[in-house]
Design an enzyme around this catalytic site. Structure first.
Site, PDB file in Angstrom:
ATOM      1  N   HIS A 253      -0.021  -1.938   2.787  1.00 49.07           N
ATOM      2  CA  HIS A 253      -0.196  -3.902   2.863  1.00 49.07           C
ATOM      3  C   HIS A 253       1.471  -3.855   2.914  1.00 49.07           C
ATOM      4  CE1 HIS A 253      -3.656  -3.807   3.026  1.00 49.07           C
ATOM      5  NE2 HIS A 253      -4.105  -5.474   2.840  1.00 49.07           N
TER       6      HIS A 253
ATOM      7  N   HIS B   4      -2.263  -3.262  -6.811  1.00 48.04           N
ATOM      8  CA  HIS B   4      -0.805  -2.703  -6.677  1.00 48.04           C
ATOM      9  C   HIS B   4       0.162  -2.599  -7.948  1.00 48.04           C
ATOM     10  CE1 HIS B   4      -0.996  -0.649  -3.321  1.00 48.04           C
ATOM     11  NE2 HIS B   4      -1.376  -1.362  -2.113  1.00 48.04           N
TER      12      HIS B   4
END
Length: 184
Positions: free
Chosen positions: A119, A158
């Protein structure tokens, strides 16, 4: 093990510890107010739809340099997605949920591994491509990309290092691709 190898392992251990501490702080900040719903929306904006929507909108508008932008985006995305897949599946860094007992991310990640953040890489790639071809409000574009990266940490999928690596990767690949294509 040689002294150089030991030093290298010590540096990696320290970096991992800093990454984990920063992750915990950022994740905890997400507990305040409307941060998590906003993080979910920002994360979704980095799902890749804008990589198709923006060229389509530019095509509909009498935008200049649409061919350059589409070529840059297509080539950079091809390189970035290939490198992303290779790194993610060869390095196999586990996501926070897999590494930390009793921790649950707020969303389900689309794949098993976390490094680098796709992303973040995709958002910075798009922001950089728009900046290279069209200039304009670079601060706003990079602020959006940075918020997409931050949202991935706040949502627990993350570590901060994953998103920094993704940001560097997306930006670098786009700048290199623009240079190779002669787009400035």
């Amino acid at each position: 093990m040689s002294a150089g190898q030991t030093l290298g392992m010590d540096i990696l251990t320290v970096l991992q510890q800093v990454d984990h501490r920063l992750f915990h702080r950022l994740f905890q900040q997400g507990e305040r107010g409307m941060i998590r719903p906003l993080a979910k929306a920002l994360s979704r904006s980095g799902d890749g739809y804008l990589h198709m929507l923006i060229p389509a909108l530019l095509w509909l508008l009498p935008a200049q340099h649409i061919g350059e932008f589409c070529a840059l985006l297509l080539v950079a995305l091809t390189i970035e997605r290939s490198l992303y897949w290779i790194l993610k599946n060869s390095l196999k860094r586990r996501r926070p949920q897999a590494l930390m007992p009793n921790f649950r991310s707020l969303i389900t990640a689309s794949d098993q591994f976390s490094f680098p953040s796709g992303h973040s890489s995709g958002a910075f790639l798009l922001a950089t491509a728009l900046g290279v071809v069209y200039g304009g409000p670079l601060v706003a574009m990079f602020l959006w990309a940075s918020l997409v990266a931050l949202s991935r940490v706040v949502l627990g999928v993350h570590f901060p290092g994953d998103t920094v690596a993704g940001a560097v990767m997306g930006t670098s690949i786009t700048l290199l691709t623009a240079s190779l294509l002669g787009i400035s």
